[in-house]
Design an enzyme around this catalytic site. Structure first.
Site, PDB file in Angstrom:
ATOM      1  N   HIS A 132     -40.824  -3.044  66.604  1.00  0.00           N
ATOM      2  CA  HIS A 132     -41.674  -4.274  67.896  1.00  0.00           C
ATOM      3  C   HIS A 132     -41.441  -3.847  68.900  1.00  0.00           C
ATOM      4  O   HIS A 132     -40.420  -3.216  69.909  1.00  0.00           O
ATOM      5  CB  HIS A 132     -41.508  -5.439  67.284  1.00  0.00           C
ATOM      6  CG  HIS A 132     -40.128  -6.213  67.335  1.00  0.00           C
ATOM      7  ND1 HIS A 132     -39.518  -6.185  68.802  1.00  0.00           N
ATOM      8  CD2 HIS A 132     -39.742  -5.862  66.361  1.00  0.00           C
ATOM      9  CE1 HIS A 132     -37.677  -6.892  68.735  1.00  0.00           C
ATOM     10  NE2 HIS A 132     -37.765  -6.649  67.315  1.00  0.00           N
ATOM     11  N   GLU A 184     -37.304  -8.299  59.058  1.00  0.00           N
ATOM     12  CA  GLU A 184     -35.573  -7.830  59.661  1.00  0.00           C
ATOM     13  C   GLU A 184     -34.031  -8.855  59.134  1.00  0.00           C
ATOM     14  O   GLU A 184     -34.161  -9.804  58.094  1.00  0.00           O
ATOM     15  CB  GLU A 184     -35.018  -8.641  61.409  1.00  0.00           C
ATOM     16  CG  GLU A 184     -34.321  -8.619  62.118  1.00  0.00           C
ATOM     17  CD  GLU A 184     -33.635  -6.865  61.823  1.00  0.00           C
ATOM     18  OE1 GLU A 184     -33.808  -6.000  60.956  1.00  0.00           O
ATOM     19  OE2 GLU A 184     -33.452  -6.294  63.107  1.00  0.00           O
TER      20      GLU A 184
END
Length: 184
Positions: A13, A71
């Site tokens: 990201h 994550e």
């Protein structure tokens, strides 16, 4: 002529306020910064024209805005910087010790292994949009290494990496790692 071997694109990201400050960001769902939005658009341009049999993305808005692989769960260390953790717990090492109240390296490796198994069943190229630590563990596990080997595979924001194979499906390899594209 044989079919080309499939590849896995890993897109990290774009920049967030916490990636900029070095704070661990697992479950906290932060938006991209203005620069992170530009990075995401540039990464999208880099991937324009690529064809994917499957696309996986973390549930976080930072990964979705850049494009199933969440994550690392940092537990009590969520939002904390490594330097601050080390003042309380000298010698702490994420890839060896995990996080109190969060995931252990064994748990994160098992999660990465499940995703790898799903991906290897796909006929064609795959794209993953996710965060740094899980992507680093994913790459280590792709190669058959322990999760802790992810410590050697640094990733910048909005970077592109490609995993694949050398000669056949029994020879996993890194084809490209941490290719930055940082528009200003």
């Amino acid at each position: 002529m044989s079919e080309p071997l499939p590849v896995v694109y890993i897109a990290r990201h774009g920049e967030t306020a916490w990636s900029l400050s070095g704070q661990h960001t697992g479950r906290t769902d932060l938006p991209l910064t203005e620069r992170g939005e530009r990075q995401a658009r540039a990464l999208g341009e880099r991937l324009r024209g690529a064809k994917f049999a499957k696309v996986l993305t973390s549930p976080s808005q930072r990964a979705r805005r850049t494009a199933d692989l969440a994550e690392w769960d940092y537990g009590q260390y969520e939002g904390r910087r490594t330097a601050d953790i080390l003042t309380e717990r000298p010698g702490w090492f994420l890839f060896r010790d995990g996080c109190p109240g969060g995931e252990t390296p064994g748990q994160i490796a098992a999660r990465a292994d499940r995703v790898i198994q799903r991906i290897r069943a796909v006929q064609g190229d795959v794209a993953i949009f996710s965060s740094a630590h899980i992507s680093r563990v994913f790459a280590a596990r792709w190669l058959g290494l322990e999760a802790a080997a992810g410590r050697y595979l640094l990733l910048g924001t909005s970077s592109l990496s490609i995993l694949g194979y050398e000669h056949n499906l029994a020879e996993p390899a890194i084809r490209l790692w941490n290719e930055p594209h940082q528009p200003d």
